[in-house]
Design a protein around this motif. Structure first.
Motif, PDB file in Angstrom:
ATOM      1  N   GLU A  49       0.834  -1.214   0.000  1.00 29.85           N
ATOM      2  CA  GLU A  49       0.000   0.000   0.000  1.00 29.85           C
ATOM      3  C   GLU A  49       0.866   1.260   0.000  1.00 29.85           C
ATOM      4  N   LEU A  50       1.930   1.244   0.793  1.00 26.44           N
ATOM      5  CA  LEU A  50       2.824   2.405   0.844  1.00 26.44           C
ATOM      6  C   LEU A  50       3.506   2.638  -0.505  1.00 26.44           C
ATOM      7  N   ARG A  51       3.974   1.560  -1.130  1.00 23.20           N
ATOM      8  CA  ARG A  51       4.630   1.710  -2.436  1.00 23.20           C
ATOM      9  C   ARG A  51       3.634   2.195  -3.486  1.00 23.20           C
ATOM     10  N   ASP A  52       2.419   1.679  -3.445  1.00 23.47           N
ATOM     11  CA  ASP A  52       1.379   2.133  -4.364  1.00 23.47           C
ATOM     12  C   ASP A  52       1.043   3.606  -4.112  1.00 23.47           C
ATOM     13  N   PHE A  53       0.979   3.970  -2.854  1.00 26.46           N
ATOM     14  CA  PHE A  53       0.717   5.354  -2.456  1.00 26.46           C
ATOM     15  C   PHE A  53       1.794   6.268  -3.042  1.00 26.46           C
ATOM     16  N   ALA A  54       3.048   5.865  -2.943  1.00 26.02           N
ATOM     17  CA  ALA A  54       4.162   6.669  -3.458  1.00 26.02           C
ATOM     18  C   ALA A  54       4.047   6.870  -4.970  1.00 26.02           C
ATOM     19  N   GLU A  55       3.557   5.849  -5.679  1.00 23.15           N
ATOM     20  CA  GLU A  55       3.413   5.970  -7.133  1.00 23.15           C
ATOM     21  C   GLU A  55       2.387   7.032  -7.512  1.00 23.15           C
ATOM     22  N   GLY A  56       1.539   7.406  -6.582  1.00 23.24           N
ATOM     23  CA  GLY A  56       0.556   8.456  -6.840  1.00 23.24           C
ATOM     24  C   GLY A  56       1.155   9.848  -6.903  1.00 23.24           C
ATOM     25  N   PHE A  57       2.423   9.962  -6.555  1.00 28.59           N
ATOM     26  CA  PHE A  57       3.139  11.231  -6.638  1.00 28.59           C
ATOM     27  C   PHE A  57       4.143  11.076  -7.783  1.00 28.59           C
ATOM     28  N   PRO A  58       3.756  11.509  -8.988  1.00 31.43           N
ATOM     29  CA  PRO A  58       4.571  11.237 -10.169  1.00 31.43           C
ATOM     30  C   PRO A  58       6.022  11.707 -10.027  1.00 31.43           C
ATOM     31  N   ARG A  76       7.350  11.319  -2.091  1.00 29.31           N
ATOM     32  CA  ARG A  76       7.843   9.978  -2.445  1.00 29.31           C
ATOM     33  C   ARG A  76       8.913   9.530  -1.454  1.00 29.31           C
ATOM     34  N   GLY A  77       9.808  10.454  -1.114  1.00 33.27           N
ATOM     35  CA  GLY A  77      10.868  10.133  -0.156  1.00 33.27           C
ATOM     36  C   GLY A  77      10.319   9.783   1.214  1.00 33.27           C
ATOM     37  N   ALA A  78       9.319  10.525   1.658  1.00 29.70           N
ATOM     38  CA  ALA A  78       8.720  10.263   2.968  1.00 29.70           C
ATOM     39  C   ALA A  78       8.061   8.887   3.000  1.00 29.70           C
ATOM     40  N   LEU A  79       7.420   8.506   1.904  1.00 31.91           N
ATOM     41  CA  LEU A  79       6.786   7.185   1.858  1.00 31.91           C
ATOM     42  C   LEU A  79       7.827   6.072   1.768  1.00 31.91           C
ATOM     43  N   LYS A  80       8.934   6.335   1.116  1.00 27.00           N
ATOM     44  CA  LYS A  80      10.015   5.345   1.090  1.00 27.00           C
ATOM     45  C   LYS A  80      10.596   5.165   2.489  1.00 27.00           C
ATOM     46  N   GLU A  81      10.709   6.252   3.246  1.00 25.29           N
ATOM     47  CA  GLU A  81      11.161   6.159   4.641  1.00 25.29           C
ATOM     48  C   GLU A  81      10.189   5.310   5.456  1.00 25.29           C
ATOM     49  N   ALA A  82       8.905   5.486   5.196  1.00 34.81           N
ATOM     50  CA  ALA A  82       7.898   4.691   5.914  1.00 34.81           C
ATOM     51  C   ALA A  82       8.043   3.201   5.574  1.00 34.81           C
ATOM     52  N   VAL A  83       8.324   2.890   4.311  1.00 34.52           N
ATOM     53  CA  VAL A  83       8.526   1.484   3.922  1.00 34.52           C
ATOM     54  C   VAL A  83       9.720   0.906   4.679  1.00 34.52           C
ATOM     55  N   LEU A  84      10.796   1.675   4.777  1.00 34.99           N
ATOM     56  CA  LEU A  84      11.979   1.211   5.505  1.00 34.99           C
ATOM     57  C   LEU A  84      11.680   1.018   6.990  1.00 34.99           C
ATOM     58  N   VAL A 111       7.091   7.965  11.867  1.00 35.94           N
ATOM     59  CA  VAL A 111       7.548   8.312  10.515  1.00 35.94           C
ATOM     60  C   VAL A 111       6.354   8.645   9.629  1.00 35.94           C
ATOM     61  N   LEU A 112       5.291   7.882   9.742  1.00 39.38           N
ATOM     62  CA  LEU A 112       4.099   8.132   8.936  1.00 39.38           C
ATOM     63  C   LEU A 112       3.446   9.462   9.299  1.00 39.38           C
ATOM     64  N   VAL A 113       3.364   9.762  10.594  1.00 36.31           N
ATOM     65  CA  VAL A 113       2.788  11.048  11.025  1.00 36.31           C
ATOM     66  C   VAL A 113       3.633  12.208  10.505  1.00 36.31           C
ATOM     67  N   GLN A 114       4.954  12.053  10.536  1.00 29.44           N
ATOM     68  CA  GLN A 114       5.838  13.107  10.041  1.00 29.44           C
ATOM     69  C   GLN A 114       5.712  13.293   8.535  1.00 29.44           C
ATOM     70  N   ALA A 115       5.286  12.257   7.834  1.00 30.91           N
ATOM     71  CA  ALA A 115       5.126  12.337   6.380  1.00 30.91           C
ATOM     72  C   ALA A 115       3.875  13.107   5.970  1.00 30.91           C
TER      73      ALA A 115
END
Length: 160
Positions: A49-58, A76-84, A111-115
């Motif tokens: 879901e997080l990776r799909d969410f990130a794809e929504g930001f071209p 995109r970077g914030a969502l990648k941090e959340a995945v990590l 991390v998610l709240v900060q994003a």
């Protein structure tokens, strides 16, 4: 987003975040009960879901949206941090260290709240904006049509 029951649920940053938070709540129980199949499946689902969410930001090179490049990159970077951060939960749980997994889950939530502010700032230039979504769909249709009918593909002017 949506299904037969709620077919018209908006697909925006807030609804995506709610869905991720709802899925993540399963990890609390799975980690507390030390049930590997549950936390593994949930972590995989939330990670997807997080990776799909990130794809929504071209990405920068996406021709359907030219503005908000910095905002989109930050989102995109914030969502990648959340995945990590989520990966750390699974790593600790897989090692049988459920106390560490609980702490990693708390960190993931932080991390998610900060994003959130970064995601909201980028939303106008994302597919979560109906105009951007419509432009992307139109571009994909054009590319699809060109694949089946090369004569309809845009051409560069000849330089004679």
């Amino acid at each position: 987003m949506g299904d037969g029951q709620d077919a018209f649920v908006p697909d925006d940053v807030d609804s995506r975040l709610k869905e991720i938070k709802d899925f993540t709540s399963v990890l609390d129980t799975a980690i507390r009960r030390m049930t590997p199949p549950s936390w593994a499946m949930t972590q995989d689902t939330v990670g997807g879901e997080l990776r799909d969410f990130a794809e929504g930001f071209p990405e920068r090179k996406d021709a359907t949206v030219t503005d908000g490049k910095e905002e989109r990159a930050k989102a995109r970077g914030a969502l990648k941090e959340a995945v990590l951060a989520l990966h750390a939960v699974g790593t600790a749980a897989a090692a049988g260290n459920f106390d560490a997994a609980g702490k990693a889950l708390a960190n993931f939530r932080t991390v998610l709240v900060q994003a959130v502010p970064l995601l909201k700032a980028a939303e106008p230039w994302s597919v979560y904006n109906p105009d951007v979504r419509a432009a992307r769909i139109a571009q994909f249709r054009s590319l699809y049509q060109a694949a089946f009918d090369p004569a309809s593909a845009p051409r560069r002017p000849d330089n004679d």
